[in-house]
Write a protein that holds these residues in place. Structure first.
Motif, PDB file in Angstrom:
ATOM      1  N   LYS A  54       0.835  -1.197   0.000  1.00  0.00           N
ATOM      2  CA  LYS A  54       0.000   0.000   0.000  1.00  0.00           C
ATOM      3  C   LYS A  54       0.870   1.247   0.000  1.00  0.00           C
ATOM      4  O   LYS A  54       1.815   1.363   0.778  1.00  0.00           O
ATOM      5  CB  LYS A  54      -0.919   0.019   1.230  1.00  0.00           C
ATOM      6  CG  LYS A  54      -1.894   1.184   1.237  1.00  0.00           C
ATOM      7  CD  LYS A  54      -2.814   1.089   2.442  1.00  0.00           C
ATOM      8  CE  LYS A  54      -3.813   2.244   2.446  1.00  0.00           C
ATOM      9  NZ  LYS A  54      -4.706   2.162   3.620  1.00  0.00           N
ATOM     10  N   GLU A  56       1.802   5.412   0.246  1.00  0.00           N
ATOM     11  CA  GLU A  56       1.544   6.459   1.234  1.00  0.00           C
ATOM     12  C   GLU A  56       0.344   7.312   0.827  1.00  0.00           C
ATOM     13  O   GLU A  56       0.034   7.439  -0.361  1.00  0.00           O
ATOM     14  CB  GLU A  56       2.788   7.339   1.383  1.00  0.00           C
ATOM     15  CG  GLU A  56       3.993   6.600   1.923  1.00  0.00           C
ATOM     16  CD  GLU A  56       5.191   7.527   2.082  1.00  0.00           C
ATOM     17  OE1 GLU A  56       5.030   8.711   1.712  1.00  0.00           O
ATOM     18  OE2 GLU A  56       6.230   7.069   2.568  1.00  0.00           O
ATOM     19  N   LYS A  57      -0.289   7.932   1.848  1.00  0.00           N
ATOM     20  CA  LYS A  57      -1.455   8.765   1.601  1.00  0.00           C
ATOM     21  C   LYS A  57      -1.059  10.007   0.835  1.00  0.00           C
ATOM     22  O   LYS A  57      -0.090  10.689   1.158  1.00  0.00           O
ATOM     23  CB  LYS A  57      -2.115   9.170   2.931  1.00  0.00           C
ATOM     24  CG  LYS A  57      -3.400   9.952   2.756  1.00  0.00           C
ATOM     25  CD  LYS A  57      -4.015  10.260   4.120  1.00  0.00           C
ATOM     26  CE  LYS A  57      -5.313  11.041   3.957  1.00  0.00           C
ATOM     27  NZ  LYS A  57      -5.928  11.338   5.284  1.00  0.00           N
TER      28      LYS A  57
END
Length: 222
Positions: A54, A56-57
């Motif tokens: 996943k 990073e934001k």
């Protein structure tokens, strides 16, 4: 001149001179440009690979924010918490307005003094006649009322009062009235301070303050 040679696994295209034939191997050694490839056909798609890690934001977008949605349903009330610490004691407030209370108290004191004066006057009248072994005159009929009027020849106290129960006049010697000769619209207890009875010059009665100054007629037993 072009020569095409088919091999089991390679396809070679070579460029040579017009002088004499040559082999593919010789061409590979002499040619400056050689293109080789493996002829294949499209196969079936392979299996999907595994999901990657996943990321990073990302940063918030630069567009306009949407409207805030409506509030959700009210949740159940929580349990009552423990009482907090006692607060700091506040400053002493201003003194209340006691003028009304003081005025009422002063009025009550004046009324009390007035009643004491009235009672004292009645007692003095009774005592004055008692010293003469008599009582304050109390007419029991019209003849006695006229006789007292003739003797007094002025306004005079009668031995009648309603100091015990307002509106219920009795003889100071005891007993309810058996005769009365009130003036029209009397007794009226004017200003709530008329507990004694005065015989007027015309023989009519009027309730008056016991602190008034009139003569008193003493009545002796026959």
């Amino acid at each position: 001149m072009f020569w095409f040679v088919s091999l089991p696994t390679l396809l070679c295209v070579v460029t040579v001179s017009f002088s004499e034939p040559t082999t593919c191997e010789d061409s590979q050694k002499a040619c400056s440009v050689i293109a080789c490839g493996i002829p294949v056909t499209n196969g079936t798609p392979g299996r999907d690979g595994r999901d990657g890690a996943k990321g990073e934001k990302g940063e918030p977008g630069q567009g306009l924010r949407g409207l805030q949605g409506p509030p959700g349903k009210l949740g159940p009330p929580g349990s009552r918490g423990s009482p907090g610490p006692q607060g700091v004691k506040g400053q002493k407030g201003d003194r209340g307005d006691s003028s009304v209370t003081e005025t009422k108290l002063a009025n009550l004191e004046r009324e009390l003094r007035s009643l004491e004066v009235e009672l004292d006057r009645i007692k003095k009248l009774k005592a004055l006649c008692a010293e003469l072994q008599a009582s304050v005159a109390t007419p029991k009929n019209a003849e006695e009322n006229k006789a007292i009027m003739d003797v007094a020849n002025d306004h005079a106290f009668l031995g009648i009062t309603d100091e015990v129960t307002e509106g219920q006049f009795v003889y100071v010697t005891g007993g309810r009235l058996t005769y009365s000769n009130w003036k029209k619209n009397e007794p009226n207890d004017f200003d709530s301070g008329e507990d004694c009875v005065c015989l007027l010059k015309d023989g009519l009665w009027n309730d008056i303050s016991c602190s008034s100054s009139f003569v008193a007629v003493c009545e002796f037993p026959a």
